[in-house]
Every structure is written in C-alpha cells, then in structure tokens.
Enzyme design. Structure first.
Site, short mmCIF file in Angstrom:
data_model
loop_
_atom_site.label_atom_id
_atom_site.label_comp_id
_atom_site.label_asym_id
_atom_site.label_seq_id
_atom_site.Cartn_x
_atom_site.Cartn_y
_atom_site.Cartn_z
N CYS A 48 27.70 34.47 34.22
CA CYS A 48 28.60 35.42 34.85
C CYS A 48 29.63 34.58 35.55
O CYS A 48 29.31 33.65 36.27
CB CYS A 48 27.85 36.28 35.87
N CYS A 52 30.49 37.52 43.15
CA CYS A 52 30.38 38.60 44.13
C CYS A 52 29.71 38.06 45.38
O CYS A 52 28.69 37.38 45.30
CB CYS A 52 29.55 39.75 43.58
N CYS A 55 25.94 38.69 45.66
CA CYS A 55 25.09 38.61 44.48
C CYS A 55 23.83 37.79 44.77
O CYS A 55 23.91 36.69 45.28
CB CYS A 55 25.83 37.97 43.32
C1 LIG Z 1 32.94 41.21 34.43
O1 LIG Z 1 32.29 40.05 33.95
C2 LIG Z 1 33.07 39.28 33.08
C3 LIG Z 1 32.19 38.15 32.62
O2 LIG Z 1 31.64 37.46 33.69
C4 LIG Z 1 34.34 38.82 33.76
O3 LIG Z 1 35.14 38.09 32.84
C5 LIG Z 1 35.10 40.01 34.27
O4 LIG Z 1 36.23 39.60 34.98
C6 LIG Z 1 34.22 40.86 35.15
N1 LIG Z 1 34.95 42.06 35.52
C7 LIG Z 1 34.80 42.65 36.68
C8 LIG Z 1 35.59 43.87 36.89
O5 LIG Z 1 34.02 42.24 37.54
S1 SF4 Z 2 26.78 40.84 41.15
FE1 SF4 Z 2 26.30 38.73 40.49
S2 SF4 Z 2 25.79 38.90 38.32
FE2 SF4 Z 2 26.89 40.77 38.91
S3 SF4 Z 2 29.06 40.37 38.50
FE3 SF4 Z 2 28.69 39.77 40.62
S4 SF4 Z 2 28.20 37.59 40.55
FE4 SF4 Z 2 27.98 38.38 38.48
#
Ligand SMILES: *[C@@H]1O[C@H](CO)[C@@H](O)[C@H](O)[C@H]1NC(C)=O
Ligand code: SF4
Ligand SMILES: *[C@@H]1O[C@H](CO)[C@@H](O)[C@H](O)[C@H]1NC(C)=O
Ligand SMILES: *[C@@H]1O[C@H](CO)[C@@H](O)[C@H](O)[C@H]1NC(C)=O
Length: 327
Positions: A48, A52, A55
């Site tokens: 990922c 966040c 997270c």
């Molecule tokens: C969702 O996850 C993807 C892969 O990690 C990332 O490229 C994308 O920016 C994320 N989008 C949001 C809205 O968090």
């Molecule tokens: S909560 Fe954690 S696993 Fe989910 S998008 Fe955010 S960093 Fe990635």
C-alpha cells in the site's frame, strides 16, 4: 472416583494443544468458538503506498503467499468451517490478478457463502467487476470524509475519492454487488455531518469504526506513524454516532468491541493476535486448529458484534443459511 467432565476434557485438550504448538507464549484464554473460524479477514498483502496516519497495518513486509499455497490455505479454512471471507490489505486491488483468482476459487471451488473485499476504491475498474463481479457479494469502500481536504489531511485521498465512491456505487448496482462504506472516525472527521451523502449513496451497510491503535502492529516498526494524535475518546465517538444513527445502514463499532473480535489472517496465513502477542504459526505449516489455539479470540465481543444480516448475493433464497454474524 475420578472422572473427566466434558469441560475438563476441553481444558485438557486446549492445554495439551497449547503446549504442543505455542510453548513460547503466555497462557491463553481458551474459547470454544475459536474452533470454528466462520468469518476470516485475509490481509493477503501489505502493499500500500498510502500512509494513513492511523493505519495499524503498516507495510513492514512485502511478502505474498504464492497462489497455489494461498488456495491450499483457503481450502483448509473452508474445511475448518469458514463461510465468509473478506479480502483486505494493504490495497487488495494492487494485485488484481491474484485477487481475481482467489475470489473465483473461493466461490466456484469452495462455494463460500460470502466473499467481500475492502478497498480504498481508487483501483476498482469496470473491467474487473465485469469479469469477477458475479463471484463478489460485498464491496466495502473506505471513505473517511466527504470533504476531500479532510481526506488529504488524514493521509488517504488524492482529491477524487468522493466521485470515485459514486462511480463504484453505480458499478455495484450494475453487477449486483452489495455496496458498503467503511468510515474510520477520528479527530479530523468526528464532527463532520455525513448524513446527506449517505442518504444519497444508499450503502447497504455503513460501518463506522472508532480509530484504534493495536499493540504490536503499532510499535517496533520503522514506518510507524504516530496514530495517537488521531485518537478520539468514547464520548466523541458517541457524538458522531448520535448524529448519524438515523441512517438505517449505520453500524457503529467502538474501540472496545473491535479490538479483539476479528479473526485476522496475515500475508503468511498466520492468525494475528489482537492482544499483541506473536502471530500464530502459518496454517500452511500447522493447520487451522493449531494455529487458532495460539491466538486469543474474545467470544463475547464476537457475539456482541453480532448484528445479523444477509451476507451473500442471493437474497431471498435460503435466508436462514445465509444469515450469519456481521463482520
Ligand atoms: C488507494 O491505494 C492505491 C494503492 O496503494 C493508491 O495508489 C491510491 O492513491 C489510494 N487512493 C486513495 C484514495 O487512498
Ligand atoms: S489504512 Fe493503511 S492499508 Fe489502508 S490505505 Fe491507509 S495506509 Fe494503506
Ligand atoms: C473542508 O475542510 C476544510 C478543512 O477542514 C474546511 O476549511 C472546509 O470549509 C471544508 N469544506 C466544506 C465544504 O465543508
Ligand atoms: C503505539 O506506539 C506508541 C509509540 O511507539 C507506543 O508508545 C504505544 O505504547 C503503542 N501502543 C499503544 C496502544 O498506544
């Protein structure tokens, strides 16, 4: 005369199994329910690229099980009683091919009652849903705010999360998939009024979690982010709940309830212990029962969470067998 009651036998069995499989751990609190992993959250990848702030599933490894082993593990879980699986991450849609293969295997070969995916939504495509949608029961899309600047402040969101949410809602309608929204309630969004958006989007479930820090996942990680500044207290979570309770899809999940009631399988197919101890050995090495005995599962929380609802696509038919605990 000495006799073994069923209860004693249970304790003895658990004790022996505990010794065999988890000798390095603190004593466990045995739970009958731990014999049957009805519903499993499989975090098959930690990949990922988001960060966040809150997270708890940080990308500390990039391991993914090879697909044949993953299928073998899924079959073991099915044999042990799994009825529902939720694919999570990381971001499951980062590896569409693997995700698609596992979904099809779980539905077409294992015939699981319910298959769901938790995603941030950005990589969900029509093409994927056209190919695999008939094997997906629920798509849960994370959205913490309907204000894009709040999403960006939280750390996920590139400015188009809300429009993407609408797009996915429409695709779900088209492909007969239940659309769910997951919201983590934290310091940056607990005062937001989300009612109009939820009324408009009409998810079948809107699950709101109180932001949570989990021991073990949170500490000893170089990528650790300080989640504490996002924390809210129970009263603050309650005020968010009171403001949104009239939404019929609303399902609140407080910290207390959430902490120990999930069965989580990690990317090595090990069960994670929510008390912060080591994960279990991999189910691929010791099997499901032994692995489950190594982790603490709070059966009371599991029950307390138990709002029942239809969790598979086929509404109407055999509603009894399709009813189950809400994960
Ligand atoms: C969702 O996850 C993807 C892969 O990690 C990332 O490229 C994308 O920016 C994320 N989008 C949001 C809205 O968090
Ligand atoms: S909560 Fe954690 S696993 Fe989910 S998008 Fe955010 S960093 Fe990635
Ligand atoms: C969105 O959030 C920002 C930052 O908190 C705030 O300044 C702005 O007024 C909000 N926008 C709306 C439409 O509520
Ligand atoms: C989370 O990480 C912080 C910072 O390392 C640590 O102090 C804390 O004990 C950890 N766990 C919780 C529940 O806050």
């Amino acid at each position: 005369m000495f006799s073994l009651t069923p209860l004693h036998s249970l304790f003895l069995a658990v004790f022996l199994a505990f010794f065999a499989a988890c000798t390095t751990k603190k004593p466990i609190k045995p739970s009958k329910a731990s014999k049957c992993p009805i519903s499993v959250n499989y975090h098959f990848t930690r990949q990922c690229n988001k960060e966040c702030g809150f997270c708890f599933h940080t990308a500390s490894t990039s391991h993914v099980e090879n697909i044949e082993d993953a299928k073998r593990g899924l079959a073991l879980l099915k044999a042990a009683g799994m009825k529902k699986i939720n694919f999570a991450g990381g971001e499951p849609f980062l590896d569409k091919s693997r995700l698609g293969q596992m979904i099809d295997y779980c539905k077409e070969v294992l015939h699981l009652e319910s298959i769901s995916i938790v995603t941030n939504g950005s990589l969900v495509t029509r093409k994927f849903l056209a190919k695999h949608g008939h094997n997906i029961d629920i798509l849960a899309v994370s959205c913490d705010s309907f204000n894009e600047s709040t999403n960006i402040a939280i750390g996920r969101g590139s400015g188009d999360q809300v429009s993407k949410l609408y797009e996915i809602r429409d695709l779900c309608l088209e492909y007969g998939i239940k659309f769910k929204i997951n919201t983590v309630v934290c310091r940056l969004n607990f005062q937001e009024d989300m009612n109009l958006f939820i009324e408009d989007l009409q998810p079948f479930r809107w699950k709101c979690f109180q932001v949570l820090i989990v021991d073990g996942e949170n500490e000893s990680d170089i990528r650790l982010r300080d989640a504490r500044k996002f924390l809210i207290n129970d009263e603050e979570f309650e005020s968010f709940c009171n403001a949104h309770r009239r939404q019929k899809s609303f399902v609140p999940e407080s910290n207390a309830l959430m902490a120990k009631s999930y069965i989580i399988l990690d990317e090595y197919m090990r069960f994670l212990d929510r008390d912060g101890r080591e994960p279990s050995p991999s189910i691929l090495k010791v099997g499901v029962d032994k692995a489950l005995e190594c982790v603490y599962w709070d059966e009371d929380s599991f029950r307390a969470r138990g709002g029942e609802y239809e969790w598979s696509r086929d509404q109407g038919s055999c509603s009894e067998t399709h009813k189950g605990l809400d994960w």
